[in-house]
Write a protein that holds these residues in place. Structure first.
Motif, PDB file in Angstrom:
ATOM      1  N   SER A  41       0.842  -1.210   0.000  1.00 44.60           N
ATOM      2  CA  SER A  41       0.000   0.000   0.000  1.00 44.60           C
ATOM      3  C   SER A  41       0.865   1.243   0.000  1.00 44.60           C
ATOM      4  N   GLU A  83      -6.773   0.692  -0.533  1.00 42.77           N
ATOM      5  CA  GLU A  83      -6.989  -0.316   0.506  1.00 42.77           C
ATOM      6  C   GLU A  83      -8.058   0.191   1.484  1.00 42.77           C
ATOM      7  N   ASP A 159      -5.723  -1.675  -4.845  1.00 46.20           N
ATOM      8  CA  ASP A 159      -5.101  -2.177  -3.614  1.00 46.20           C
ATOM      9  C   ASP A 159      -6.024  -3.201  -2.951  1.00 46.20           C
ATOM     10  N   GLU A 160      -5.666  -4.457  -3.062  1.00 48.09           N
ATOM     11  CA  GLU A 160      -6.413  -5.565  -2.459  1.00 48.09           C
ATOM     12  C   GLU A 160      -7.917  -5.491  -2.708  1.00 48.09           C
TER      13      GLU A 160
HETATM   14 MG   LIG Z   1      -1.857  -2.775   2.248  1.00 46.02          MG
END
Ligand SMILES: [Mg+2]
Ligand SMILES: Nc1ncnc2c1ncn2[C@@H]1O[C@H](COP(=O)(O)OP(=O)(O)OP(=O)(O)O)[C@@H](O)[C@H]1O
Lengths: 235, 369
Positions: A41, A83, A159-160
């Motif tokens: 991140s 994220e 992000d994820e």
């Molecule tokens: Mg992260």
């Protein structure tokens, strides 16, 4: 298209990125895998100008980004689904999507991209006047990706996107990412779900405690014994 | 240890406050039999205080918006805000003086002078507020909260002293017999003057036989404040910039990722807050007919309390809180003792902070999703 050269980022004394170098070519899906706290991140936030690198340079089409304020970076064609989704909880779905297109002036293009988002996520259209904070986790993830699409970026940072979602939804989100990429968006995807990420990415980087320890094509990474052991849960 | 305080401090403080209210209340005019007696004697007076409370509340609400908007976006109590409002009063007075509106009897000249005073006061206060942010708060944005707070208190002192110097300039502020900058200056009642010069009664309800006073001043303040509040709501809800302000207040990093220029949005927040304070300055001057370098303190306390009462960061809450505090102050001035009004406002502030720190309509700060 996007290039990081020896990027160092700190949080106070914590050295979070220790000279990260990587490239993303136009039209690619590139993934960065790594465990908790590896700095994934941090890397995306540094690219986006939310964090400032202490050393190193970040180039978009050869133009340095690391000294630009983040709104200028967004104007250059980078958007992000961050994220934790970070949607605006007390704004409606419609307003959240409008914010995604904040730097744009082309009304017609924005209207088209609303359709584009609603085609990929019909659920968002049903909830268009609902406040972002009242959406389910999966819907919020869709909204975060949809919001990033509204910038009509040249490169999208994800992000994820699988975090906290059911396997079916994860499958859907990843299909969407492939679809986005086919329609011309370059993708930089950060994931802990390495298996899924490597299944759709062209190339991958492995980040460990702030350093890139490995990079290769996805196919080769999947065969790598270290990757299998540490990130694919093979025994 | 901490949980011990959480558990026991609240009730203890609450009991203490209630005890103090009943112990000291009568000294401060809170004497129920007398109040009830006076209300029964003349219920009309209650309506009268309601009118006064609404008008003063409108002014408080407009100032409270400046506190709440700034808090909503950078989580700072801008202690200088009440003093910016005071500068608004003096700017309005000086504009009226310089344009000759204070000495004319021509109604057109008077109206134009008041419009000019409104515009100039809004511009001056907006610029001042933006300047304060740029000078004193921006560089502290990532510093510990306390640093910015102390800086805000410092700015408050500086602006108060500017007011003190300003008030002493007799070519800007007509002295009407007072001497020095420390004295309370008179702010002429121009609205009544306009009515009289048109052969109309400033008391709009005079001919109805209701026995109530509802003057041109009440009308102007309530109408102007309503226009400003409706305008602000529309701006925040519907314009691109207004939405960017809400987005920034809800999640600053996400707002950056959308390409919102945070510095600019924060400047605009201060600009709007300052402009509103300037308008409140003109309204208060015309309504209460005084100008004083220290008047920002009382107004600031009332407006801050109003903002907290409504739920700090919540725009609708600030409006509601403003009217409630205005009513409380009018009630206290009328039925209890004007000298103690600040105490009651403070008491409300303390009680909310103890029992409902998020205010009536709920705090709206940061992300909750
Ligand atoms: Mg992260
Ligand atoms: N705001 C912060 N202040 C101090 N240290 C931080 C901060 N944010 C992250 N870190 C530290 O920086 C390192 C990298 O964090 P980062 O969030 O980039 O990891 P990540 O790879 O995204 O992990 P995850 O998969 O858990 O999201 C971690 O050691 C973390 O503790």
């Amino acid at each position: 298209m996007l290039e990081l050269i020896e990027v160092h980022t700190y949080y106070g004394n914590i050295h979070a990125l220790k000279g990260v170098s990587m490239t993303v070519a136009e039209g690619e899906i590139v993934t960065v895998i790594g465990s908790n706290g590896a700095g994934k991140s941090t890397m995306l936030r540094t690219i986006h100008g939310i964090l400032r690198p202490k050393k190193g340079t970040i180039l978009l089409e050869g133009e340095a980004l690391e000294k630009l304020p983040s709104h200028k970076i967004v104007e250059r064609g980078i958007s992000q689904s961050p994220e934790g989704r970070m949607i605006f909880p007390r704004m409606t779905v419609q307003e959240n999507l409008e914010m995604g297109a904040y730097t744009r002036k082309d009304k017609a293009g924005i209207a088209q991209d609303f359709e584009w988002v609603f085609k990929l996520f019909p659920r968002l259209k049903e909830r268009i006047n609902q406040k972002g904070g009242t959406l389910s986790g999966g819907e919020q993830q869709m909204l975060a990706i949809g919001r990033a699409m509204m910038a009509h970026p040249r490169i999208m940072l994800l992000d994820e996107p699988s975090m906290g979602l059911s396997p079916i939804l994860v499958g859907q989100i990843f299909e969407t990412i492939v679809e986005l990429n086919k329609q011309g968006t370059t993708i930089l995807l950060v994931e802990q779900n390495a298996r899924m990420a490597l299944s759709i990415a062209h190339r991958g980087y492995v980040l460990q405690t702030g350093e890139i320890i490995l990079h290769d094509t996805s196919a080769k990474l999947k065969e790598d014994p270290m990757v299998q052991k540490s990130y694919l849960g093979a025994n | 240890m901490k949980s011990f305080f959480r558990r026991f401090m609240r009730p203890i403080i609450a009991i203490l406050v209630i005890y103090l209210v009943f112990l000291l209340g009568p000294i401060a005019g809170l004497d129920f039999p007398i109040i009830v007696g006076r209300i029964q004697e003349s219920p009309k007076m209650l309506v009268q205080f309601l009118i006064i409370g609404l008008a003063n509340g409108a002014i408080v609400a407009i100032i409270a918006l400046g506190y709440t908007m700034v808090y909503g976006i950078i989580e700072l109590i801008n202690f200088a805000h009440g003093d910016v409002y005071m500068i608004g009063v003096f700017t309005a007075l000086s504009t009226l003086s310089v344009t000759g509106a204070l000495t004319t009897n021509n109604p057109v000249h008077l109206v134009l002078g008041i419009v000019a005073a409104l515009v100039v006061a809004m511009i001056v206060c907006a610029s001042l507020n933006v300047g304060i942010e740029r000078l004193a708060y921006r560089r502290l944005r990532n510093a510990p909260r306390l640093a910015a707070l102390i800086s805000a208190i410092g700015m408050s002192f500086i602006v108060e002293n500017i007011g003190l110097i300003w008030a002493a300039q007799s070519w800007l502020v007509p002295s009407f017999g007072t001497t020095g900058g420390g004295a309370q200056k008179s702010f002429p009642d121009l609205l009544s003057k306009i009515m009289i010069s048109l052969n109309l009664d400033p008391n709009l309800l005079a001919s109805t036989g209701l026995g109530l006073r509802f003057t041109i001043k009440d009308l102007l303040v309530i109408v102007l404040a309503s226009i400003l509040m409706i305008g602000l709501r529309f701006f925040i809800q519907n314009t691109r910039l207004g939405k960017a302000m809400r987005a920034t207040a809800q999640n600053r990093d996400a707002a950056k990722m959308m390409g919102i220029n945070i510095d600019r949005v924060i400047s605009i927040t201060f600009l709007i807050g300052g402009g509103l304070a300037g308008a409140a300055g003109l309204m208060a001057g015309l309504y209460n007919n005084t100008a004083w370098w220290f008047m920002g303190f009382r107004a600031g306390i009332q407006a801050f309390t109003a903002a907290v009462l409504g739920g700090i960061g919540n725009i609708t809450g600030a409006m509601l809180g403003g009217f409630l505090i205005g009513l409380l102050a009018a009630f206290s001035d009328g039925y209890m003792d004007a000298r103690w009004t600040n105490l009651w406002v403070f008491a409300v502030l303390v009680l909310i902070l103890i029992f409902r720190p998020t205010g009536l309509l709920g705090e709206q700060v940061g992300e909750k999703a």
